[in-house]
Design a protein around this motif. Structure first.
Motif, PDB file in Angstrom:
ATOM      1  N   UNK A 168       0.815  -1.218   0.000  1.00  0.00           N
ATOM      2  CA  UNK A 168       0.000   0.000   0.000  1.00  0.00           C
ATOM      3  C   UNK A 168       0.852   1.274   0.000  1.00  0.00           C
ATOM      4  N   UNK A 169       0.212   2.334  -0.471  1.00  0.00           N
ATOM      5  CA  UNK A 169       0.799   3.672  -0.384  1.00  0.00           C
ATOM      6  C   UNK A 169       0.207   4.354   0.838  1.00  0.00           C
ATOM      7  N   UNK A 170       1.042   4.554   1.867  1.00  0.00           N
ATOM      8  CA  UNK A 170       0.553   5.132   3.117  1.00  0.00           C
ATOM      9  C   UNK A 170       0.511   6.656   3.071  1.00  0.00           C
ATOM     10  N   UNK A 171       0.957   7.248   1.967  1.00  0.00           N
ATOM     11  CA  UNK A 171       0.988   8.714   1.848  1.00  0.00           C
ATOM     12  C   UNK A 171      -0.036   9.203   0.832  1.00  0.00           C
ATOM     13  N   UNK A 172      -1.190   8.534   0.821  1.00  0.00           N
ATOM     14  CA  UNK A 172      -2.233   8.922  -0.125  1.00  0.00           C
ATOM     15  C   UNK A 172      -2.823  10.291   0.249  1.00  0.00           C
ATOM     16  N   UNK A 173      -3.422  10.926  -0.731  1.00  0.00           N
ATOM     17  CA  UNK A 173      -4.046  12.230  -0.524  1.00  0.00           C
ATOM     18  C   UNK A 173      -5.449  12.037   0.060  1.00  0.00           C
ATOM     19  N   UNK A 174      -5.832  12.958   0.926  1.00  0.00           N
ATOM     20  CA  UNK A 174      -7.107  12.859   1.640  1.00  0.00           C
ATOM     21  C   UNK A 174      -7.944  14.108   1.378  1.00  0.00           C
ATOM     22  N   UNK A 175      -9.256  13.925   1.135  1.00  0.00           N
ATOM     23  CA  UNK A 175     -10.173  15.052   0.946  1.00  0.00           C
ATOM     24  C   UNK A 175     -11.404  14.818   1.816  1.00  0.00           C
ATOM     25  N   UNK A 176     -12.086  15.908   2.139  1.00  0.00           N
ATOM     26  CA  UNK A 176     -13.298  15.820   2.951  1.00  0.00           C
ATOM     27  C   UNK A 176     -14.499  15.497   2.070  1.00  0.00           C
ATOM     28  N   UNK A 177     -15.507  14.848   2.653  1.00  0.00           N
ATOM     29  CA  UNK A 177     -16.697  14.449   1.893  1.00  0.00           C
ATOM     30  C   UNK A 177     -17.458  15.637   1.305  1.00  0.00           C
ATOM     31  N   UNK A 178     -17.270  16.826   1.858  1.00  0.00           N
ATOM     32  CA  UNK A 178     -17.978  18.013   1.367  1.00  0.00           C
ATOM     33  C   UNK A 178     -17.205  18.743   0.278  1.00  0.00           C
ATOM     34  N   UNK A 179     -16.183  18.127  -0.284  1.00  0.00           N
ATOM     35  CA  UNK A 179     -15.366  18.779  -1.301  1.00  0.00           C
ATOM     36  C   UNK A 179     -16.242  19.352  -2.418  1.00  0.00           C
ATOM     37  N   UNK A 180     -15.959  20.601  -2.824  1.00  0.00           N
ATOM     38  CA  UNK A 180     -16.767  21.253  -3.848  1.00  0.00           C
ATOM     39  C   UNK A 180     -15.961  21.447  -5.129  1.00  0.00           C
ATOM     40  N   UNK A 181     -16.632  21.993  -6.139  1.00  0.00           N
ATOM     41  CA  UNK A 181     -15.983  22.150  -7.444  1.00  0.00           C
ATOM     42  C   UNK A 181     -14.741  23.033  -7.364  1.00  0.00           C
ATOM     43  N   UNK A 182     -14.804  24.115  -6.560  1.00  0.00           N
ATOM     44  CA  UNK A 182     -13.656  24.986  -6.446  1.00  0.00           C
ATOM     45  C   UNK A 182     -12.439  24.264  -5.888  1.00  0.00           C
ATOM     46  N   UNK A 183     -12.663  23.467  -4.845  1.00  0.00           N
ATOM     47  CA  UNK A 183     -11.564  22.708  -4.244  1.00  0.00           C
ATOM     48  C   UNK A 183     -11.037  21.656  -5.210  1.00  0.00           C
ATOM     49  N   UNK A 184     -11.950  21.032  -5.956  1.00  0.00           N
ATOM     50  CA  UNK A 184     -11.537  20.017  -6.927  1.00  0.00           C
ATOM     51  C   UNK A 184     -10.599  20.618  -7.968  1.00  0.00           C
ATOM     52  N   UNK A 185     -11.004  21.756  -8.543  1.00  0.00           N
ATOM     53  CA  UNK A 185     -10.184  22.388  -9.585  1.00  0.00           C
ATOM     54  C   UNK A 185      -8.840  22.853  -9.023  1.00  0.00           C
ATOM     55  N   UNK A 186      -8.844  23.343  -7.787  1.00  0.00           N
ATOM     56  CA  UNK A 186      -7.602  23.789  -7.170  1.00  0.00           C
ATOM     57  C   UNK A 186      -6.636  22.614  -6.990  1.00  0.00           C
ATOM     58  N   UNK A 187      -7.146  21.489  -6.533  1.00  0.00           N
ATOM     59  CA  UNK A 187      -6.285  20.328  -6.295  1.00  0.00           C
ATOM     60  C   UNK A 187      -5.766  19.759  -7.615  1.00  0.00           C
ATOM     61  N   UNK A 188      -6.585  19.811  -8.636  1.00  0.00           N
ATOM     62  CA  UNK A 188      -6.133  19.322  -9.944  1.00  0.00           C
ATOM     63  C   UNK A 188      -5.036  20.234 -10.497  1.00  0.00           C
ATOM     64  N   UNK A 189      -5.208  21.566 -10.351  1.00  0.00           N
ATOM     65  CA  UNK A 189      -4.181  22.517 -10.805  1.00  0.00           C
ATOM     66  C   UNK A 189      -2.861  22.292 -10.070  1.00  0.00           C
ATOM     67  N   UNK A 190      -2.962  21.874  -8.809  1.00  0.00           N
ATOM     68  CA  UNK A 190      -1.755  21.642  -8.003  1.00  0.00           C
ATOM     69  C   UNK A 190      -1.245  20.203  -8.117  1.00  0.00           C
ATOM     70  N   UNK A 191      -1.760  19.501  -9.133  1.00  0.00           N
ATOM     71  CA  UNK A 191      -1.298  18.126  -9.404  1.00  0.00           C
ATOM     72  C   UNK A 191      -1.460  17.199  -8.192  1.00  0.00           C
ATOM     73  N   UNK A 192      -2.591  17.335  -7.516  1.00  0.00           N
ATOM     74  CA  UNK A 192      -2.917  16.465  -6.390  1.00  0.00           C
ATOM     75  C   UNK A 192      -3.108  15.047  -6.935  1.00  0.00           C
ATOM     76  N   UNK A 193      -2.204  14.117  -6.679  1.00  0.00           N
ATOM     77  CA  UNK A 193      -2.262  12.806  -7.348  1.00  0.00           C
ATOM     78  C   UNK A 193      -3.437  11.951  -6.883  1.00  0.00           C
ATOM     79  N   UNK A 194      -4.038  11.250  -7.843  1.00  0.00           N
ATOM     80  CA  UNK A 194      -5.110  10.306  -7.530  1.00  0.00           C
ATOM     81  C   UNK A 194      -4.486   8.956  -7.158  1.00  0.00           C
TER      82      UNK A 194
END
Length: 374
Positions: free
Chosen positions: A321-347
């Motif tokens: 497993x990868x123990x350093x996975x990225x974490x987001x809150x269940x209430x994540x909105x479109x603005x946060x999604x686009x920001x994380x994608x721009x910052x190359x937040x890895x899936x």
């Protein structure tokens, strides 16, 4: 009621108690009395015998394939092995009915039982019976015991069904349970259905069977009728116009001790791109298909499998497993999604709630679909 053809698929055998004046007594209180008197097992056996003996009568009303569900309480002094032995003695009287019988166990009672011998369930299923787990979601609430193939159905507790609405917490709970159960080839029954709104939503969520007062209330078998006027009850059945974009996926959860062999089976029998490793409701790591492929050689599981391949099957999830996975809150909105994608937040992203408890996964596939539908 089967949501595929809207026919009566199963009838559950219940018992009701009356006082000397013929008035109905509270069922749960009377069951508690039977348990306190150590008579609950005898009651279960009597109801099972009576119900199965009535199946021919039910088949004339609802068709030769109609099924009966009987309840088995494990809140008894009688060892589970002896209880199942007594059940088997009754089943021998009705061998031709066995493929149409489901034995229903309450989730919490089963997992509080001191008996750990799942072979008893295997023996029931070997006889051709189905085994269901009742009140799912209120007790042990883990799919770990379903993966062993001891159960054919699970019944979602009515607390998650009552007043169900699209987008509610219960909506996503039912959706997750149904999706994961189907991944494990387990059918799902929703109990406590009382409105057409609940019928519509549960059908949309692909729940296999619905049970509840909306279709019929419990009654003596002689009062049952093949005509329960389904057409009028379902006249408002609609295909929900719900924009339900699958942003979050709900793959089976792994423990740190799951082996490469078990993980291999999950990946090969599903389309999930990643599996979470969860401890005490917290996600401690994620195993993607890419990570799995690094540990699973092409010869693994084939006739070219080597001894090294074989030994690798015991490798634990923590080694992959990868123990350093990225974490987001269940209430994540479109603005946060686009920001994380721009910052190359890895899936993939692990989705958590306010308590930091794991809820699901967002991967690149679901994100692409989500963004394309916006």
């Amino acid at each position: 009621m089967c949501t595929r053809n809207w026919k009566v698929q199963k009838l559950e055998a219940l018992c009701r108690f009356r006082d000397y004046d013929g008035q109905l007594l509270d069922t749960q209180s009377m069951i508690k009395v039977a348990e306190d008197l150590s008579l609950i097992s005898e009651l279960d056996l009597a109801i099972a015998d009576k119900a199965i003996s009535s199946r021919n009568q039910l088949a004339k009303m609802f068709g030769n394939d109609v099924e009966i569900t009987i309840n088995v309480s494990l809140n008894s002094d009688k060892p589970m092995k002896d209880l199942f032995s007594d059940l088997m003695a009754i089943f021998k009287k009705y061998l031709h009915h066995l493929p149409y019988i489901t034995v229903e166990l309450t989730e919490s009672a089963y997992f509080n039982s001191e008996q750990k011998d799942s072979n008893l369930l295997f023996q029931l299923r070997k006889k051709g019976l189905n085994v269901a787990i009742d009140d799912f979601g209120t007790g042990y609430s883990s799919f770990s015991y379903l993966k062993d193939g001891n159960f054919d159905l699970l019944k979602i507790d009515r607390d998650f069904v009552t007043n169900l609405t699209v987008g509610s917490n219960n909506y996503y709970i039912v959706k997750m349970i149904t999706h994961l159960a189907h991944t494990l080839e387990v059918k799902v029954v929703a109990e406590g259905v009382e409105s057409i709104q609940e019928v519509n939503i549960l059908k949309e969520l692909k729940v296999d069977y619905l049970q509840g007062f909306y279709f019929e209330k419990p009654m003596p078998i002689d009062n049952l009728s093949a005509d329960i006027n389904i057409n009028s009850k379902l006249k408002d059945l609609v295909d929900l116009d719900v924009v339900d974009i699958e942003l979050i996926s709900y793959p089976p959860m792994l423990s740190p001790h799951h082996t490469l062999k078990e993980i291999k089976e999950l990946f090969e029998n599903s389309t999930f791109s990643a599996l979470p490793v969860v401890v005490d409701k917290k996600c401690v790591g994620i195993i993607t298909r890419e990570q799995y492929n690094l540990h699973a050689t092409p010869s693994l599981g084939t006739d070219r499998e080597t001894m090294q391949d074989y030994r690798s099957l015991t490798k634990p999830a923590t080694a992959m497993m990868n123990a350093k996975m990225k974490v987001v809150h269940e209430t994540i909105n479109d603005g946060e999604i686009h920001e994380k994608i721009r910052n190359n937040y890895p899936f993939p992203w692990a989705v958590i709630n306010d308590a930091g408890e794991y809820l699901g996964i967002i991967d690149s596939i679901s994100m692409n679909h989500y963004l394309s539908e916006r």
